[in-house]
Scaffold this motif. Structure first.
Motif, PDB file in Angstrom:
ATOM      1  N   PRO A 103       0.815  -1.230   0.000  1.00 50.14           N
ATOM      2  CA  PRO A 103       0.000   0.000   0.000  1.00 50.14           C
ATOM      3  C   PRO A 103       0.848   1.279   0.000  1.00 50.14           C
ATOM      4  O   PRO A 103       0.508   2.256  -0.663  1.00 50.14           O
ATOM      5  N   ARG A 104       1.964   1.258   0.713  1.00 54.29           N
ATOM      6  CA  ARG A 104       2.846   2.427   0.707  1.00 54.29           C
ATOM      7  C   ARG A 104       3.511   2.606  -0.662  1.00 54.29           C
ATOM      8  O   ARG A 104       3.712   3.721  -1.119  1.00 54.29           O
ATOM      9  N   VAL A 105       3.873   1.487  -1.296  1.00 56.60           N
ATOM     10  CA  VAL A 105       4.479   1.546  -2.635  1.00 56.60           C
ATOM     11  C   VAL A 105       3.483   2.165  -3.611  1.00 56.60           C
ATOM     12  O   VAL A 105       3.831   3.035  -4.406  1.00 56.60           O
ATOM     13  N   VAL A 106       2.228   1.719  -3.548  1.00 53.75           N
ATOM     14  CA  VAL A 106       1.193   2.261  -4.440  1.00 53.75           C
ATOM     15  C   VAL A 106       1.017   3.750  -4.182  1.00 53.75           C
ATOM     16  O   VAL A 106       0.906   4.543  -5.123  1.00 53.75           O
ATOM     17  N   ASP A 107       1.007   4.152  -2.927  1.00 49.89           N
ATOM     18  CA  ASP A 107       0.829   5.558  -2.589  1.00 49.89           C
ATOM     19  C   ASP A 107       1.959   6.418  -3.148  1.00 49.89           C
ATOM     20  O   ASP A 107       1.706   7.466  -3.749  1.00 49.89           O
ATOM     21  N   VAL A 108       3.204   5.975  -2.975  1.00 48.99           N
ATOM     22  CA  VAL A 108       4.325   6.789  -3.442  1.00 48.99           C
ATOM     23  C   VAL A 108       4.350   6.840  -4.970  1.00 48.99           C
ATOM     24  O   VAL A 108       4.667   7.876  -5.555  1.00 48.99           O
ATOM     25  N   PHE A 112       3.776  10.232  -7.410  1.00 52.83           N
ATOM     26  CA  PHE A 112       4.695  10.589  -8.490  1.00 52.83           C
ATOM     27  C   PHE A 112       3.946  10.717  -9.814  1.00 52.83           C
ATOM     28  O   PHE A 112       4.149  11.674 -10.567  1.00 52.83           O
ATOM     29  N   LEU A 113       3.098   9.751 -10.128  1.00 51.26           N
ATOM     30  CA  LEU A 113       2.406   9.761 -11.419  1.00 51.26           C
ATOM     31  C   LEU A 113       1.462  10.955 -11.552  1.00 51.26           C
ATOM     32  O   LEU A 113       1.225  11.440 -12.660  1.00 51.26           O
ATOM     33  N   ARG A 114       0.928  11.441 -10.438  1.00 52.93           N
ATOM     34  CA  ARG A 114       0.073  12.639 -10.508  1.00 52.93           C
ATOM     35  C   ARG A 114       0.887  13.873 -10.883  1.00 52.93           C
ATOM     36  O   ARG A 114       0.350  14.810 -11.466  1.00 52.93           O
ATOM     37  N   SER A 115       2.169  13.862 -10.571  1.00 56.92           N
ATOM     38  CA  SER A 115       2.998  15.024 -10.870  1.00 56.92           C
ATOM     39  C   SER A 115       3.509  15.029 -12.312  1.00 56.92           C
ATOM     40  O   SER A 115       4.079  16.016 -12.758  1.00 56.92           O
ATOM     41  N   VAL A 116       3.314  13.934 -13.036  1.00 59.22           N
ATOM     42  CA  VAL A 116       3.818  13.836 -14.409  1.00 59.22           C
ATOM     43  C   VAL A 116       2.930  14.665 -15.330  1.00 59.22           C
ATOM     44  O   VAL A 116       1.700  14.537 -15.319  1.00 59.22           O
ATOM     45  N   LYS A 117       3.557  15.490 -16.139  1.00 59.03           N
ATOM     46  CA  LYS A 117       2.814  16.301 -17.103  1.00 59.03           C
ATOM     47  C   LYS A 117       2.717  15.545 -18.422  1.00 59.03           C
ATOM     48  O   LYS A 117       3.588  14.741 -18.769  1.00 59.03           O
ATOM     49  N   ALA A 118       1.684  15.816 -19.172  1.00 62.24           N
ATOM     50  CA  ALA A 118       1.441  15.102 -20.434  1.00 62.24           C
ATOM     51  C   ALA A 118       2.573  15.329 -21.439  1.00 62.24           C
ATOM     52  O   ALA A 118       2.853  14.453 -22.261  1.00 62.24           O
ATOM     53  N   GLU A 119       3.239  16.484 -21.364  1.00 64.33           N
ATOM     54  CA  GLU A 119       4.311  16.783 -22.323  1.00 64.33           C
ATOM     55  C   GLU A 119       5.512  15.847 -22.166  1.00 64.33           C
ATOM     56  O   GLU A 119       6.289  15.670 -23.097  1.00 64.33           O
ATOM     57  N   TYR A 120       5.681  15.267 -20.991  1.00 64.27           N
ATOM     58  CA  TYR A 120       6.834  14.386 -20.759  1.00 64.27           C
ATOM     59  C   TYR A 120       6.801  13.151 -21.645  1.00 64.27           C
ATOM     60  O   TYR A 120       7.824  12.561 -21.922  1.00 64.27           O
ATOM     61  N   PHE A 121       5.642  12.759 -22.085  1.00 60.84           N
ATOM     62  CA  PHE A 121       5.527  11.551 -22.910  1.00 60.84           C
ATOM     63  C   PHE A 121       6.021  11.776 -24.340  1.00 60.84           C
ATOM     64  O   PHE A 121       6.159  10.832 -25.096  1.00 60.84           O
ATOM     65  N   TYR A 123       8.988  12.846 -25.056  1.00 60.11           N
ATOM     66  CA  TYR A 123      10.417  12.553 -25.095  1.00 60.11           C
ATOM     67  C   TYR A 123      10.636  11.058 -25.339  1.00 60.11           C
ATOM     68  O   TYR A 123       9.947  10.217 -24.765  1.00 60.11           O
ATOM     69  N   PRO A 124      11.627  10.718 -26.191  1.00 62.07           N
ATOM     70  CA  PRO A 124      11.856   9.308 -26.501  1.00 62.07           C
ATOM     71  C   PRO A 124      12.351   8.478 -25.315  1.00 62.07           C
ATOM     72  O   PRO A 124      12.074   7.288 -25.237  1.00 62.07           O
ATOM     73  N   ASP A 125      13.053   9.082 -24.379  1.00 64.35           N
ATOM     74  CA  ASP A 125      13.572   8.313 -23.246  1.00 64.35           C
ATOM     75  C   ASP A 125      12.723   8.495 -21.986  1.00 64.35           C
ATOM     76  O   ASP A 125      13.177   8.241 -20.882  1.00 64.35           O
ATOM     77  N   ALA A 126      11.473   8.881 -22.168  1.00 67.23           N
ATOM     78  CA  ALA A 126      10.599   9.144 -21.022  1.00 67.23           C
ATOM     79  C   ALA A 126      10.403   7.888 -20.179  1.00 67.23           C
ATOM     80  O   ALA A 126      10.413   7.957 -18.948  1.00 67.23           O
ATOM     81  N   ILE A 127      10.241   6.739 -20.801  1.00 64.71           N
ATOM     82  CA  ILE A 127       9.974   5.508 -20.048  1.00 64.71           C
ATOM     83  C   ILE A 127      11.151   5.164 -19.139  1.00 64.71           C
ATOM     84  O   ILE A 127      10.967   4.715 -18.008  1.00 64.71           O
ATOM     85  N   ASP A 128      12.370   5.403 -19.617  1.00 64.12           N
ATOM     86  CA  ASP A 128      13.550   5.130 -18.788  1.00 64.12           C
ATOM     87  C   ASP A 128      13.614   6.077 -17.597  1.00 64.12           C
ATOM     88  O   ASP A 128      13.959   5.664 -16.482  1.00 64.12           O
ATOM     89  N   GLN A 129      13.278   7.330 -17.830  1.00 67.49           N
ATOM     90  CA  GLN A 129      13.280   8.294 -16.730  1.00 67.49           C
ATOM     91  C   GLN A 129      12.187   7.961 -15.717  1.00 67.49           C
ATOM     92  O   GLN A 129      12.413   8.050 -14.506  1.00 67.49           O
ATOM     93  N   PHE A 130      11.019   7.572 -16.215  1.00 69.16           N
ATOM     94  CA  PHE A 130       9.937   7.175 -15.306  1.00 69.16           C
ATOM     95  C   PHE A 130      10.364   5.980 -14.456  1.00 69.16           C
ATOM     96  O   PHE A 130      10.136   5.940 -13.254  1.00 69.16           O
ATOM     97  N   ARG A 131      10.987   4.990 -15.095  1.00 74.29           N
ATOM     98  CA  ARG A 131      11.427   3.800 -14.357  1.00 74.29           C
ATOM     99  C   ARG A 131      12.425   4.195 -13.262  1.00 74.29           C
ATOM    100  O   ARG A 131      12.331   3.718 -12.129  1.00 74.29           O
ATOM    101  N   ASP A 132      13.386   5.064 -13.599  1.00 73.18           N
ATOM    102  CA  ASP A 132      14.375   5.485 -12.614  1.00 73.18           C
ATOM    103  C   ASP A 132      13.730   6.223 -11.444  1.00 73.18           C
ATOM    104  O   ASP A 132      14.046   5.970 -10.282  1.00 73.18           O
ATOM    105  N   HIS A 133      12.826   7.138 -11.750  1.00 72.90           N
ATOM    106  CA  HIS A 133      12.152   7.906 -10.690  1.00 72.90           C
ATOM    107  C   HIS A 133      11.296   6.982  -9.817  1.00 72.90           C
ATOM    108  O   HIS A 133      11.321   7.094  -8.582  1.00 72.90           O
ATOM    109  N   MET A 134      10.562   6.086 -10.451  1.00 69.91           N
ATOM    110  CA  MET A 134       9.692   5.197  -9.675  1.00 69.91           C
ATOM    111  C   MET A 134      10.529   4.218  -8.849  1.00 69.91           C
ATOM    112  O   MET A 134      10.186   3.930  -7.700  1.00 69.91           O
ATOM    113  N   ARG A 135      11.600   3.707  -9.426  1.00 64.16           N
ATOM    114  CA  ARG A 135      12.458   2.773  -8.692  1.00 64.16           C
ATOM    115  C   ARG A 135      13.053   3.467  -7.465  1.00 64.16           C
ATOM    116  O   ARG A 135      13.112   2.890  -6.382  1.00 64.16           O
TER     117      ARG A 135
END
Length: 158
Positions: A103-108, A112-121, A123-135
């Protein structure tokens, strides 16, 4: 006299050939021994073959599903949302500990995902940056030791 002189020269010449042949053989054998036994260290030293480290596959982990997360992305009336589905790969001995903290993992991750802006998608390396931030955020919750990897199965802006 001429006969005597010729005989004496023949004897001198004949006697000089035998010691020359003997000295030549001794020199050849000595030279072969010096080179063959490498007494002068003329050959480069043979390098002992270094064994390459063999690939060791990481220990198989346990996969824990992260419940699907859907967050509003942008103004409420715009109707845009972001859908995420993922899996945590953790060490088998830590699976129960991480499952309790899910539950804490889902919350954090939701925060994070609420703070992501639509423009970030865009970028070609957006998925890698998302993975790093989420990890990084998951490590803050469960610690570095249990987590092997974070796998993104679905990350869809709508």
């Amino acid at each position: 006299m001429s006969d005597q002189a010729a005989e004496s020269e023949a004897k001198k010449g004949g006697s000089g050939v035998v010691p020359g042949i003997i000295l030549g053989l001794v020199a050849a054998i000595g030279g072969y021994a010096v080179v063959g036994l490498d007494l002068l260290h003329l050959r480069p030293e043979e390098e002992t073959p270094v064994e390459e480290p063999k690939y060791v596959a990481p220990a198989a982990g346990v996969f824990l599903d992260i419940p699907q997360i859907i967050v509003m992305n942008g103004p409420f009336l715009a109707g845009r949302h972001l859908r995420f589905r993922g899996v945590l790969e953790v060490r088998p001995e830590d699976a129960d500990k991480v499952a309790v903290l899910m539950p804490r993992v889902v919350d954090v991750l939701q925060t994070f995902l609420r703070s992501v802006k639509a423009e970030y998608f865009d970028y070609p390396d957006a998925i890698d940056q998302f993975r790093d931030h989420m990890r990084h955020r998951v490590v803050d919750v469960i610690g570095e030791e249990p987590l092997i990897d974070l796998l993104i199965l679905e990350l869809v802006p709508n």
